[in-house]
Design a protein around this motif. Structure first.
Motif, PDB file in Angstrom:
ATOM      1  N   ASP A   1     -40.334 -23.610  25.158  1.00 15.03           N
ATOM      2  CA  ASP A   1     -41.426 -24.265  24.439  1.00 15.03           C
ATOM      3  C   ASP A   1     -40.932 -25.152  23.294  1.00 15.03           C
ATOM      4  O   ASP A   1     -41.722 -25.910  22.716  1.00 15.03           O
ATOM      5  CB  ASP A   1     -42.387 -23.206  23.865  1.00 15.03           C
ATOM      6  CG  ASP A   1     -42.983 -22.325  24.941  1.00 15.03           C
ATOM      7  OD1 ASP A   1     -43.328 -22.853  26.015  1.00 15.03           O
ATOM      8  OD2 ASP A   1     -43.108 -21.103  24.711  1.00 15.03           O
TER       9      ASP A   1
ATOM     10  N   MET B   1     -41.293 -31.190  32.635  1.00 21.30           N
ATOM     11  CA  MET B   1     -40.647 -30.321  31.655  1.00 21.30           C
ATOM     12  C   MET B   1     -41.297 -28.946  31.617  1.00 21.30           C
ATOM     13  O   MET B   1     -42.525 -28.809  31.592  1.00 21.30           O
ATOM     14  CB  MET B   1     -40.711 -30.971  30.266  1.00 21.30           C
ATOM     15  CG  MET B   1     -39.949 -30.211  29.181  1.00 21.30           C
ATOM     16  SD  MET B   1     -39.846 -31.188  27.659  1.00 21.30           S
ATOM     17  CE  MET B   1     -38.614 -32.412  28.141  1.00 21.30           C
TER      18      MET B   1
ATOM     19  N   ARG C   1     -44.433 -25.536  26.873  1.00 20.68           N
ATOM     20  CA  ARG C   1     -45.698 -26.107  26.392  1.00 20.68           C
ATOM     21  C   ARG C   1     -45.546 -26.517  24.937  1.00 20.68           C
ATOM     22  O   ARG C   1     -44.677 -26.014  24.221  1.00 20.68           O
ATOM     23  CB  ARG C   1     -46.791 -25.051  26.516  1.00 20.68           C
ATOM     24  CG  ARG C   1     -46.451 -23.812  25.732  1.00 20.68           C
ATOM     25  CD  ARG C   1     -47.093 -22.571  26.294  1.00 20.68           C
ATOM     26  NE  ARG C   1     -46.334 -21.406  25.868  1.00 20.68           N
ATOM     27  CZ  ARG C   1     -46.783 -20.171  25.912  1.00 20.68           C
ATOM     28  NH1 ARG C   1     -47.986 -19.943  26.392  1.00 20.68           N
ATOM     29  NH2 ARG C   1     -46.050 -19.171  25.518  1.00 20.68           N
ATOM     30  N   ALA C   2     -46.411 -27.408  24.514  1.00 22.39           N
ATOM     31  CA  ALA C   2     -46.418 -27.838  23.123  1.00 22.39           C
ATOM     32  C   ALA C   2     -47.246 -26.840  22.315  1.00 22.39           C
ATOM     33  O   ALA C   2     -48.450 -26.729  22.496  1.00 22.39           O
ATOM     34  CB  ALA C   2     -47.002 -29.241  23.012  1.00 22.39           C
TER      35      ALA C   2
ATOM     36  N   VAL D   1     -44.974 -35.545  26.416  1.00 21.39           N
ATOM     37  CA  VAL D   1     -44.185 -34.482  27.040  1.00 21.39           C
ATOM     38  C   VAL D   1     -44.168 -34.736  28.547  1.00 21.39           C
ATOM     39  O   VAL D   1     -45.219 -34.755  29.184  1.00 21.39           O
ATOM     40  CB  VAL D   1     -44.787 -33.092  26.749  1.00 21.39           C
ATOM     41  CG1 VAL D   1     -43.981 -31.999  27.450  1.00 21.39           C
ATOM     42  CG2 VAL D   1     -44.849 -32.844  25.247  1.00 21.39           C
TER      43      VAL D   1
ATOM     44  N   PRO E   1     -40.881 -29.296  24.206  1.00 17.19           N
ATOM     45  CA  PRO E   1     -42.224 -29.885  24.243  1.00 17.19           C
ATOM     46  C   PRO E   1     -42.910 -29.871  22.875  1.00 17.19           C
ATOM     47  O   PRO E   1     -43.605 -30.826  22.520  1.00 17.19           O
ATOM     48  CB  PRO E   1     -42.967 -28.991  25.247  1.00 17.19           C
ATOM     49  CG  PRO E   1     -41.907 -28.398  26.091  1.00 17.19           C
ATOM     50  CD  PRO E   1     -40.735 -28.213  25.195  1.00 17.19           C
TER      51      PRO E   1
END
Length: 244
Positions: free
Chosen positions: A220, A237, A240-241, A233, A223
């Motif tokens: 994580d 990839m 998660r952001a 993002v 991102p």
């Protein structure tokens, strides 16, 4: 150091402090190559003499503290490949175990398909019976690499991934120990190892603690960094952001 960084960055900046792993004490050292040797899966040339270099580091009091021996020279030369069906890491720290596969390894002897599947299961079953001197099991599971790790390079770590039951147990490669299980209590140094739990510290105007879930992982980080920078993002990839 973190305080100086925050002061330099100012209140308008988002700041992330990240470690890619944690750290902790070790009680035991496991050498899968020695277990494979003892059970007939890996064979070494008897005439090949082990050359292990002893190195030391200087303690604060000026004394010399010996570190675990490091093998000198390519360890691949020690293995009788035509008689070896499986092998562990040939470097220092690694968890993987490889089958010596025909068509993939230069001197492979294990046929893909049923023979490889049978051997992989046999190895997994055997490793799960391995116990520490206190009776505790060494491994909680032995996973297939392609099932445990995602992506095209999953098997770069090996065909099998033994997962220690206790994080104070570390896996070592090469052939610098004579036994499969080594008690580290008497070692003057080298009694620590990485842990899977790292740290993530975040502060800034776009960051709220309520946004970081309990299962936050290292995938994580990228991102999240891209999102904080206002960059897109990529769809391919992983992760998660967290603060988007």
């Amino acid at each position: 150091a973190v305080g100086l960084l925050l002061a330099e960055a100012g209140d308008d900046a988002d700041v992330l402090v990240i470690s890619d792993h944690g750290f902790g004490a070790c009680r035991y050292q496991i050498n899968p190559n020695m277990w494979l040797r003892d059970h007939g899966y890996l064979h070494l040339y008897r005439a090949h003499k082990l050359r292990a270099r002893q190195i030391c580091w200087t303690a604060r009091d000026g004394g010399r503290v010996p570190l675990p021996r490091i093998e000198v020279g390519p360890p691949r030369r020690r293995i009788a490949w035509r008689r070896t069906r499986a092998f562990g890491s040939l470097y220092t720290l690694s968890h993987g175990i490889w089958l010596n596969m025909q068509g993939r390894d230069i001197q492979g002897v294990v046929a893909p398909g049923r023979e490889a599947e049978r051997l992989a299961q046999e190895l997994a079953d055997g490793l799960l019976t391995l116990t520490l001197p206190d009776g505790m099991p060494v491994f909680r599971a032995v996973e297939r690499a392609e099932e445990y790790y995602p992506g095209a390079y999953a098997t770069a770590i090996g065909d099998l991934v033994p997962l220690p039951f206790d994080p104070s147990v570390r896996l070592m490669g090469q052939f610098t120990t004579g036994s499969a299980i080594e008690d580290l209590a008497s070692q003057p140094s080298g009694r620590g190892n990485h842990r899977p739990e790292g740290i993530l510290l975040a502060r800034g105007p776009h960051i709220c603690a309520c946004q970081a879930p309990d299962d936050t992982g290292i995938v994580d980080v990228t991102p999240s960094t891209l999102a904080l920078l206002g960059e897109p993002v990529p769809e391919y990839m992983d992760g998660r952001a967290l603060f988007a």
